[in-house]
Design a protein around this motif. Structure first.
Motif, short mmCIF file in Angstrom:
data_model
loop_
_atom_site.label_atom_id
_atom_site.label_comp_id
_atom_site.label_asym_id
_atom_site.label_seq_id
_atom_site.Cartn_x
_atom_site.Cartn_y
_atom_site.Cartn_z
N LEU A 64 -7.32 -19.45 32.35
CA LEU A 64 -8.69 -19.84 32.02
C LEU A 64 -8.67 -21.29 31.55
CD1 LEU A 64 -9.82 -16.81 29.81
CD2 LEU A 64 -10.43 -17.23 32.20
N LEU A 65 -9.70 -22.03 31.88
CA LEU A 65 -9.90 -23.35 31.31
C LEU A 65 -11.06 -23.20 30.34
CD1 LEU A 65 -9.51 -26.39 31.03
CD2 LEU A 65 -10.99 -26.68 33.03
N LEU A 66 -10.77 -23.40 29.05
CA LEU A 66 -11.75 -23.18 28.01
C LEU A 66 -12.02 -24.46 27.24
CD1 LEU A 66 -10.23 -19.87 26.60
CD2 LEU A 66 -12.14 -20.09 28.20
N GLU A 67 -13.27 -24.63 26.85
CA GLU A 67 -13.63 -25.74 25.97
C GLU A 67 -14.01 -25.13 24.63
OE1 GLU A 67 -16.67 -29.51 25.60
OE2 GLU A 67 -16.19 -28.73 27.57
N PHE A 68 -13.40 -25.65 23.58
CA PHE A 68 -13.60 -25.12 22.24
C PHE A 68 -14.63 -25.94 21.48
CE2 PHE A 68 -9.60 -23.56 23.77
CZ PHE A 68 -9.59 -22.25 23.35
N TYR A 69 -15.03 -25.44 20.31
CA TYR A 69 -16.08 -26.08 19.52
C TYR A 69 -15.74 -27.51 19.13
CZ TYR A 69 -18.58 -21.70 19.11
OH TYR A 69 -19.27 -20.55 19.39
N VAL B 179 -5.40 -21.65 29.30
CA VAL B 179 -4.79 -20.50 28.62
C VAL B 179 -4.39 -19.46 29.67
CG1 VAL B 179 -5.08 -18.75 26.84
CG2 VAL B 179 -6.32 -20.91 26.65
N ASP B 180 -3.14 -19.05 29.63
CA ASP B 180 -2.64 -18.00 30.51
C ASP B 180 -2.86 -16.66 29.82
OD1 ASP B 180 -1.36 -16.34 32.29
OD2 ASP B 180 0.64 -17.13 31.90
N ILE B 181 -3.82 -15.87 30.30
CA ILE B 181 -4.10 -14.58 29.66
C ILE B 181 -3.42 -13.42 30.37
CG2 ILE B 181 -6.28 -15.39 28.69
CD1 ILE B 181 -7.64 -13.54 30.85
N LYS B 182 -2.68 -13.70 31.42
CA LYS B 182 -2.01 -12.62 32.17
C LYS B 182 -1.13 -11.75 31.27
CE LYS B 182 -0.83 -11.70 36.75
NZ LYS B 182 -0.95 -12.22 38.07
N PRO B 183 -0.36 -12.34 30.31
CA PRO B 183 0.46 -11.48 29.44
C PRO B 183 -0.37 -10.52 28.57
CG PRO B 183 1.20 -13.76 29.31
CD PRO B 183 -0.08 -13.76 30.09
N LEU B 184 -1.66 -10.83 28.40
CA LEU B 184 -2.53 -9.97 27.59
C LEU B 184 -3.13 -8.81 28.39
CD1 LEU B 184 -4.52 -12.81 25.78
CD2 LEU B 184 -2.51 -11.58 24.93
N MET B 185 -2.98 -8.84 29.70
CA MET B 185 -3.62 -7.85 30.57
C MET B 185 -2.84 -6.55 30.60
SD MET B 185 -4.78 -10.20 33.75
CE MET B 185 -5.83 -11.62 33.57
N LYS B 186 -2.83 -5.88 29.45
CA LYS B 186 -2.17 -4.59 29.30
C LYS B 186 -3.14 -3.63 28.63
CE LYS B 186 1.79 -7.16 27.88
NZ LYS B 186 2.67 -7.43 26.79
N GLY B 187 -2.88 -2.37 28.76
CA GLY B 187 -3.72 -1.37 28.10
C GLY B 187 -5.16 -1.50 28.54
N VAL B 188 -6.07 -1.59 27.59
CA VAL B 188 -7.51 -1.70 27.88
C VAL B 188 -7.81 -2.95 28.70
CG1 VAL B 188 -9.78 -1.98 26.81
CG2 VAL B 188 -8.12 -0.45 25.78
N LEU B 189 -7.07 -4.03 28.45
CA LEU B 189 -7.32 -5.28 29.16
C LEU B 189 -6.73 -5.33 30.56
CD1 LEU B 189 -6.80 -7.83 26.25
CD2 LEU B 189 -8.95 -6.95 27.15
N LYS C 69 -12.83 -8.52 40.87
CA LYS C 69 -14.28 -8.30 40.72
C LYS C 69 -14.67 -8.12 39.26
CE LYS C 69 -15.41 -6.57 45.26
NZ LYS C 69 -16.05 -5.53 46.04
N PHE C 70 -13.83 -7.42 38.51
CA PHE C 70 -14.12 -7.23 37.09
C PHE C 70 -13.91 -8.54 36.32
CE2 PHE C 70 -13.24 -6.05 32.70
CZ PHE C 70 -14.35 -5.27 32.43
N PHE C 71 -12.82 -9.22 36.61
CA PHE C 71 -12.52 -10.48 35.92
C PHE C 71 -13.66 -11.48 36.07
CE2 PHE C 71 -10.74 -14.69 35.46
CZ PHE C 71 -9.96 -14.56 34.33
#
Length: 81
Positions: free
Chosen positions: A5-10, A17-27, A34-36
């Motif tokens: 993801l490319l995110l802009e913060f406040y 940010v690489d969120i692939k390692p977080l894609m476990k369980g509910v995620l 399509k869901f992403f």
């Protein structure tokens, strides 16, 4: 689906940010393209969110992120090689 993801913060910093390692369980359902693609920014939480109240902690995203300017600088060095 690459999980980045490319995110802009406040504070106006932009980070990849690489969120692939977080894609476990509910995620794990985030692995489905399509869901992403149904993501949105929750204005109350100030973070990326998906249907079913799936959201990611913005503080962790910030800490895990790689500054976009750093990537740009590295890409310029890569061009020199």
């Amino acid at each position: 689906m690459n999980g980045w993801l490319l995110l802009e913060f406040y504070n106006n910093e932009r980070k990849f940010v690489d969120i692939k390692p977080l894609m476990k369980g509910v995620l794990e359902q985030l692995r489905e393209k399509k869901f992403f693609e149904q993501f949105y920014i929750d204005p109350e939480l100030g973070t990326v969110t998906w249907p079913g109240e799936l959201d990611l902690d913005p503080h962790n995203l910030y800490k895990q992120g790689v500054d976009a300017m750093d990537i740009k600088i590295l890409a310029q060095y890569d061009d020199l090689l």
